[in-house]
Design an enzyme around this catalytic site. Structure first.
Site, PDB file in Angstrom:
ATOM      1  N   THR A 371       0.920  -1.128   0.000  1.00  0.00           N
ATOM      2  CA  THR A 371       0.000   0.000   0.000  1.00  0.00           C
ATOM      3  C   THR A 371       0.950   1.165   0.000  1.00  0.00           C
ATOM      4  O   THR A 371       2.163   0.957   0.035  1.00  0.00           O
ATOM      5  CB  THR A 371      -0.833  -0.031   1.298  1.00  0.00           C
ATOM      6  OG1 THR A 371      -1.755  -1.117   1.223  1.00  0.00           O
ATOM      7  CG2 THR A 371      -1.624   1.229   1.567  1.00  0.00           C
ATOM      8  N   GLY A 463       1.122  -1.573   5.163  1.00  0.00           N
ATOM      9  CA  GLY A 463       1.464  -2.698   6.036  1.00  0.00           C
ATOM     10  C   GLY A 463       0.276  -3.540   6.462  1.00  0.00           C
ATOM     11  O   GLY A 463       0.363  -4.306   7.423  1.00  0.00           O
TER      12      GLY A 463
HETATM   13  O1  DON Z   1      -7.083  -1.486   3.669  1.00  0.00           O
HETATM   14  C1  DON Z   1      -6.316  -2.267   4.208  1.00  0.00           C
HETATM   15  O2  DON Z   1      -6.204  -2.378   5.399  1.00  0.00           O
HETATM   16  C2  DON Z   1      -5.416  -3.099   3.328  1.00  0.00           C
HETATM   17  N1  DON Z   1      -6.027  -3.304   2.049  1.00  0.00           N
HETATM   18  C3  DON Z   1      -4.108  -2.419   3.224  1.00  0.00           C
HETATM   19  C4  DON Z   1      -3.132  -3.218   2.445  1.00  0.00           C
HETATM   20  C5  DON Z   1      -1.755  -2.911   2.752  1.00  0.00           C
HETATM   21  O3  DON Z   1      -1.430  -2.067   3.536  1.00  0.00           O
HETATM   22  C6  DON Z   1      -0.779  -3.726   2.071  1.00  0.00           C
HETATM   23  N2  DON Z   1       0.524  -3.261   2.366  1.00  0.00           N
HETATM   24  N3  DON Z   1       1.445  -3.177   2.808  1.00  0.00           N
END
Ligand code: DON
Length: 562
Positions: A371, A463
């Protein structure tokens, strides 16, 4: 006698107030404005927009869209996110541009005839995508707060897409590692079927064209007409449910952020459908009665207390939280001081609390976690904190060649089946079950912190489920332990999320004495789960008004400003 009383009062004031100015900045310091993001290109374009007379909101549009070009791993047009802002007059607010389930989605859509979760269906290919929110998000921000015309903001980004972006070492590794998945989902012939190496330039002419349509037609350029039609067709050809109607119906939503005090700080973070603000509010309130600064940074007592607060907060998160437009969230109870005090009544520094008697299987985490977060402060003192995502690295891996971008696999953030964990090991409940047009629960926690009614910090991270604890630890590192912004970003992190009942540590960041001490109290320790926890990008306001950036060395992140 009077003099003595005066000295006593001065000593009392000094011992009760944190002296962050004792902390020498170790990150980039600028006088007026700063953008910290996952890519130099995005931080630079965001900063240039402020130099041209734009504000933090114009810079948000610029940074978000630049990341869609320069950082396709997580930056996106095919995903969604959340933004928290604080204007220079102290007004705060939040925007939800989270993806939502298509109209044809239903509760059991990822279950087979025996009621078992079908592997990969919510994580890979067309079936995994929610209706994207990013373009609606940036257009809503521009419409409400923007100063510069959209063309001034978007032209440099379109130019970047045409000129191309140089592949970094880390990116080359990720592209290589995911190439087989790209081919599996899209076939050999798409752009990412090729092998890229460090130093190659990837050009995005198709993405430039999509951005040009958005620049001319605004939100409708993405959600109606040619782009929406191509998107829906490609997704349906790959088994997905998104239709042109889904696209046309998408709206970003302005929401009230979660605002709470922690000692001298006021913390402003994202409200549901993100769990970030509520969960962080619970963690901080459970820790507030303790003199955390005295325990020491990443000491056994700090890890112990933080873990126990997190365990309890995540248990509530997983049960009670979901899209507020679909479920009633009992905020009054969850954020009530007495309730949180009661939750900690069985806490003891002598031993670990058990998460649950309920047994659970080993958690498979088969996606890299990506993300991206960026933090912005402009020269007028406005602040923007935004986290945006495709969920997994390159999302569902579904690449719409004609439009030049990846689609998200955000549907996996729903609970496909109560009690079965998603790719972050999070166990969901009814509150986060799938329904048409519902937003999936998130952990993304774009956050802004005030101290003495003034802007103090802008912070956030990727994360997955570790986002909330990484943001909370970064705030504590600066406020309680007097770390500079950059040092707080660099500091090793740990994480506990109730289930699985284990503390995850970044490898090599914690002494064996500390680990052994925690084991002796009954904690299960996992140092192998992930090489890194979060990539925090943050800004701290120094007492002279200058800004210190914290750009995470775990990625290619970069602070830029003037
Ligand atoms: O919205 C969320 O909590 C997840 N889709 C976030 C994904 C994420 O942080 C992946 N990365 N490091």
């Amino acid at each position: 006698m009077r003099k003595l009383l005066y000295v006593f009062i001065v000593v009392l004031i000094f011992t009760n107030c944190k002296q962050e100015e004792a902390t020498v900045p170790t990150g980039l310091v600028t006088e007026k404005a700063m953008v910290v993001s996952a890519r130099e290109e995005a931080s630079k374009i965001g900063t240039e927009i402020i130099k041209k007379g734009g504000n933090a909101f114009d810079a948000m549009v610029a940074t978000e869209l630049s990341l869609a070009v320069a950082y396709p791993f997580a930056g996106n047009l095919g995903g969604g996110g959340f933004m928290v802002y604080r204007k220079n007059n102290g007004e705060v607010g939040a925007l939800d541009y989270r993806e939502k389930a298509p109209l044809a989605a239903h509760k059991d859509m990822y279950l087979d005839s025996l009621g078992n979760v079908i592997p990969k269906m919510s994580t890979s290919g067309g079936t995994a995508s929610g209706v994207p929110g990013t373009v609606a998000g940036v257009m809503a921000v521009h419409e409400k707060f923007g100063k510069l015309p959209l063309n001034d903001i978007m032209e440099p980004i379109i130019a970047l897409a045409k000129k191309g972006v140089v592949v970094t070492k880390k990116q080359a590794k990720r592209l290589k590692g995911t190439r087989n998945r790209f081919i599996e989902v899209n076939g050999e012939s798409t752009k990412f079927g090729q092998l890229f190496k460090e130093g190659d330039t990837i050009k995005y002419p198709e993405l430039a064209k999509t951005l040009e349509i958005i620049m001319t037609e605004g939100k409708d350029g993405f959600y109606k007409g040619e782009v929406a039609q191509k998107l829906a067709t490609y997704i349906q050809e790959h088994g997905g449910l998104i239709t042109e109607e889904d696209m046309a119906k998408y709206e970003a939503k302005w929401r009230d952020p979660i605002v709470f005090d922690y000692k001298e700080l006021k913390i402003i973070s994202m409200s549901p459908p993100s769990s970030g603000g509520v969960t962080m509010n619970q963690i901080f309130k459970m820790m507030e009665p303790y003199d955390v600064a005295k325990f020491g940074h990443n000491s056994a007592q700090t890890v112990h207390l933080f873990t126990e607060a997190s365990r309890r907060a995540y248990a509530d998160r997983n049960y009670y939280l979901g899209d507020p437009d679909f479920v009633d969230i009992p905020y009054d109870m969850l954020l009530n001081d007495k309730y949180l005090k009661d939750r900690m009544s069985n806490f003891s520094f002598d031993k670990a609390t058990l998460s649950s008697e309920v047994s659970h299987g080993d958690v498979q985490i088969y996606e890299s976690m990506e993300t991206t977060h960026y933090s912005i402060v402009d020269n007028e003192g406005n602040a923007v904190s935004a986290t945006t995502t495709l969920n997994g690295g390159y999302g569902s891996k579904l690449y719409i060649e004609e439009l030049g971008f990846f689609m998200n696999n955000e549907m996996d953030d729903f609970s496909s089946k109560p009690g079965v964990s998603n790719m972050f090991g999070l166990i969901g409940a009814e509150a986060n079950s799938i329904a048409p047009e519902k937003r999936m629960l998130s952990s993304m926690s774009p956050t802004i912190v005030e101290k003495d009614d003034k802007l103090y910090m802008v912070v956030g991270t990727p994360g997955g489920s570790t986002i909330i604890t990484a943001v909370a630890q970064t705030i504590l590192d600066v406020y309680e332990f007097n770390l500079s912004m950059q040092d707080a970003v660099n500091a090793p992190r740990f994480h506990h999320q109730w289930l699985p009942d284990q503390i995850i540590f970044e490898p090599d960041g914690f002494s064996s004495d500390l680990i052994e001490g925690l084991k002796s109290k009954g904690y299960i320790i996992n140092e192998k789960r992930t090489p890194i926890i979060g990539k925090v990008d943050a800004i701290r306001v120094l007492s002279n008004g200058h800004l210190e950036g914290g750009a995470d060395k775990r990625g290619d992140d970069s602070a830029f400003g003037f």
